[in-house]
Design a protein around this motif. Sequence first.
Motif, PDB file in Angstrom:
ATOM      1  N   ARG A 140      59.935 -18.615  -5.322  1.00 12.41           N
ATOM      2  CA  ARG A 140      59.796 -17.158  -5.213  1.00 12.41           C
ATOM      3  C   ARG A 140      59.700 -16.611  -6.631  1.00 12.41           C
ATOM      4  N   LEU A 141      58.642 -15.862  -6.924  1.00 12.34           N
ATOM      5  CA  LEU A 141      58.408 -15.403  -8.285  1.00 12.34           C
ATOM      6  C   LEU A 141      59.395 -14.303  -8.664  1.00 12.34           C
ATOM      7  N   PRO A 142      59.898 -14.349  -9.904  1.00 13.43           N
ATOM      8  CA  PRO A 142      60.856 -13.329 -10.361  1.00 13.43           C
ATOM      9  C   PRO A 142      60.204 -11.949 -10.379  1.00 13.43           C
ATOM     10  N   ASP A 143      60.966 -10.937  -9.996  1.00 13.89           N
ATOM     11  CA  ASP A 143      60.385  -9.590  -9.881  1.00 13.89           C
ATOM     12  C   ASP A 143      61.459  -8.541 -10.132  1.00 13.89           C
ATOM     13  N   SER A 144      61.278  -7.787 -11.226  1.00 12.72           N
ATOM     14  CA  SER A 144      62.230  -6.725 -11.560  1.00 12.72           C
ATOM     15  C   SER A 144      61.701  -5.348 -11.191  1.00 12.72           C
ATOM     16  N   ILE A 145      60.481  -5.293 -10.662  1.00 14.64           N
ATOM     17  CA  ILE A 145      59.863  -4.014 -10.277  1.00 14.64           C
ATOM     18  C   ILE A 145      60.123  -3.781  -8.794  1.00 14.64           C
ATOM     19  N   SER A 190      47.576 -17.522 -14.239  1.00 12.68           N
ATOM     20  CA  SER A 190      48.290 -16.291 -13.882  1.00 12.68           C
ATOM     21  C   SER A 190      48.024 -15.933 -12.431  1.00 12.68           C
ATOM     22  N   LEU A 191      48.872 -15.026 -11.927  1.00 20.24           N
ATOM     23  CA  LEU A 191      48.759 -14.566 -10.548  1.00 20.24           C
ATOM     24  C   LEU A 191      48.907 -13.051 -10.541  1.00 20.24           C
ATOM     25  N   LEU A 192      47.972 -12.357  -9.894  1.00 21.53           N
ATOM     26  CA  LEU A 192      47.944 -10.895  -9.886  1.00 21.53           C
ATOM     27  C   LEU A 192      48.143 -10.396  -8.452  1.00 21.53           C
ATOM     28  N   ALA A 193      49.118  -9.516  -8.276  1.00 25.61           N
ATOM     29  CA  ALA A 193      49.395  -8.937  -6.957  1.00 25.61           C
ATOM     30  C   ALA A 193      49.190  -7.436  -7.011  1.00 25.61           C
ATOM     31  N   LEU A 253      51.621  -8.805 -12.640  1.00 26.50           N
ATOM     32  CA  LEU A 253      50.949  -9.970 -13.202  1.00 26.50           C
ATOM     33  C   LEU A 253      51.986 -10.978 -13.682  1.00 26.50           C
ATOM     34  N   TRP A 254      51.943 -12.180 -13.113  1.00 21.91           N
ATOM     35  CA  TRP A 254      52.827 -13.258 -13.557  1.00 21.91           C
ATOM     36  C   TRP A 254      52.030 -14.253 -14.382  1.00 21.91           C
ATOM     37  N   LYS A 255      52.577 -14.650 -15.535  1.00 22.72           N
ATOM     38  CA  LYS A 255      51.918 -15.624 -16.406  1.00 22.72           C
ATOM     39  C   LYS A 255      52.823 -16.834 -16.605  1.00 22.72           C
ATOM     40  N   TRP A 256      52.247 -18.023 -16.458  1.00 22.94           N
ATOM     41  CA  TRP A 256      52.977 -19.261 -16.746  1.00 22.94           C
ATOM     42  C   TRP A 256      52.779 -19.626 -18.215  1.00 22.94           C
ATOM     43  N   VAL A 276      57.977 -24.433 -12.304  1.00 23.97           N
ATOM     44  CA  VAL A 276      58.488 -23.601 -13.401  1.00 23.97           C
ATOM     45  C   VAL A 276      58.262 -22.130 -13.068  1.00 23.97           C
ATOM     46  N   ALA A 277      59.279 -21.306 -13.288  1.00 25.49           N
ATOM     47  CA  ALA A 277      59.141 -19.875 -13.020  1.00 25.49           C
ATOM     48  C   ALA A 277      58.287 -19.218 -14.100  1.00 25.49           C
ATOM     49  N   PRO A 278      57.353 -18.358 -13.700  1.00 26.60           N
ATOM     50  CA  PRO A 278      56.528 -17.653 -14.691  1.00 26.60           C
ATOM     51  C   PRO A 278      57.235 -16.392 -15.188  1.00 26.60           C
ATOM     52  N   GLN A 279      56.595 -15.709 -16.111  1.00 19.87           N
ATOM     53  CA  GLN A 279      57.107 -14.440 -16.629  1.00 19.87           C
ATOM     54  C   GLN A 279      56.354 -13.291 -15.961  1.00 19.87           C
ATOM     55  N   LEU A 280      57.100 -12.296 -15.467  1.00 17.97           N
ATOM     56  CA  LEU A 280      56.463 -11.070 -14.974  1.00 17.97           C
ATOM     57  C   LEU A 280      56.022 -10.310 -16.210  1.00 17.97           C
ATOM     58  N   TRP A 281      54.708 -10.306 -16.467  1.00 20.50           N
ATOM     59  CA  TRP A 281      54.193  -9.890 -17.771  1.00 20.50           C
ATOM     60  C   TRP A 281      53.830  -8.412 -17.789  1.00 20.50           C
TER      61      TRP A 281
END
Length: 579
Positions: A210-215, A231-234, A243-246, A261-266
């Motif tokens: 599950r991708l990290p999400d602070s929004i 990257s992955l764009l939602a 936008l998540w970037k590995w 590996v968890a990506p960064q919410l960029w």
Amino acid sequence: LFSCGTSKEGESHLVEWNESEGAIKRTYSGFRKRSLGVVQFDTTRNRFLAAGDEFQIKFWDMDNMNMLTTVDADGGLPASPRLRFNKEGSLLAVTTSDNGIKILANSDGVRLLRMLEGRAMDKNRCPSEPISSKPLTINALGPASNVSAAIAPTLERPDRGPPAVSISSLGTIDGSRLVDVKPRVAEDVDKIKSWRIPDISDPSQIKALRLPDSIAASKVVRLIYTNSGLSLLALASNAVHKLWKWQRTERNPSGKATANVAPQLWQPPSGTLMTNDINESKPTEESAACIALSKNDSYVMSASGGKVSLFNMMTFKVMTMFMSPPPAATFLAFHPQDNNIIAIGMEDSSVQIYNVRVDEVKTKLKGHQNRITGLAFSPTLNALVSSGADAQLCMWSIDKWEKLKSRFIQAPAGRQSPLVGETKVQFHNDQTHLLVVHESQISVYDSKLECSRSWSPKDALPAPISSAIYSCDGLLVYAGFCDGAIGVFDAETLRFRCRIGPSAYIPTYAVSNTAHPLVIAPHPSEPNQIALGMSDGAVHVVEPSDAELKWGGTPSQDNGPLPSNSSNPPLTGQPSEPR
């Protein structure tokens, strides 16, 4: 991002860019001061660079500006040879000065070629006509001196590699069968490593993140990988993009999207959120959202019921806005040959062909009876296919923008006709077969809009379909269901291969949990990786476990046969091979 070029004075440069700042990060050294031609380059495995210069091939590690090694491929190269790696980085094609091509191979590449050669020898076929009087030659990559340990497995020395092999010895391969090489290799791997159970319900059976999400969470209505796969764009129903970037790390040396590996919410340094214009008179939750990404991942076009916005992916800034509602845009697709031309599906059931550069609608296509819910271009057919909430398919010529044919999709047995509801379309990699998705079915249509095979929810997958998509290699179809399950199907036959239960990928799954995937995104280069955009706002990345390399396949005898209601022949028209 890398770029390479040669000035009129013959000065060549190969540089790495800092994408977020638009500045040069690193300049690679080792070029001749006055290049004799235009230097060209390629990259492999997100680690190495290769460029043709001074009658040889020069290699660099991406993280080091100094040249790693050079290879002359036993001579015969032009001053600035053109070159191209295969997808795995095990073969390198290089042009020769006598208008030929040499194939350089590392140990993995030689094994691949020998396997194909052996396969060709096993086929009892008549020799095909020679394509060229000059056979292509295969050389082991070398000589490679002063090679670091890290690259040693990639660049083999000739004295350690096998002798040169001539592709002319593969002459028994029927030229019309060459397109089958990669799928057949994939099928062989399938037989070696494949899932032995049709139902996956335990987290230990897969890799899921599950991708990290602070929004603030809002249901995910559109989800797309960048073309690079990094990257992955939602797009959420509240009109906000995420936008998540590995990052490249020891655990993830390629830097590609992975469940390991968890990506960064960029976000850019400014902290700007990429937010769509909205229609004040209509809640965003009720507005149709749409998104399209440029081929180079630099720009994203998006709408959430208001104007269509064009964003810069590096800065999140709006570059331009157009198409004020009503009607609102409901689907977007870039023209395959011209990024300035966009097909825009509208809420009023029309399709507008819009030129961004001159801010002008070239033409309006009319033929649907309800809002547009899908668009797909096929350069091979020279056509655009549109689908609507009226469950109708329309095919348009992209030369004169004339309607070629239209058809309402067929209702499955026991379902009231005519159908209504969102209908999505996607062309297969062959650009002639069309995947059509409706809550009642996944179907494959041919170039004449005739349905060749169809699958409807039943048995292990009884819930309505929420989304479906081809894998990047076109061998699988992934479908999401409104009960949270994921179905994996064979793309040729729509044979059901396995079910992934929500308890396998949702960490805190409970029976009362109503979250389900609204959208599925396939990774652009990893056919067994998918991302799921969920109704509760979460995004999950899902892959097979390390013990099982593929989804689906033939189950063990204990499990019985896989259920299927498709008795149609495969897409190729050839008999299905036993699996």
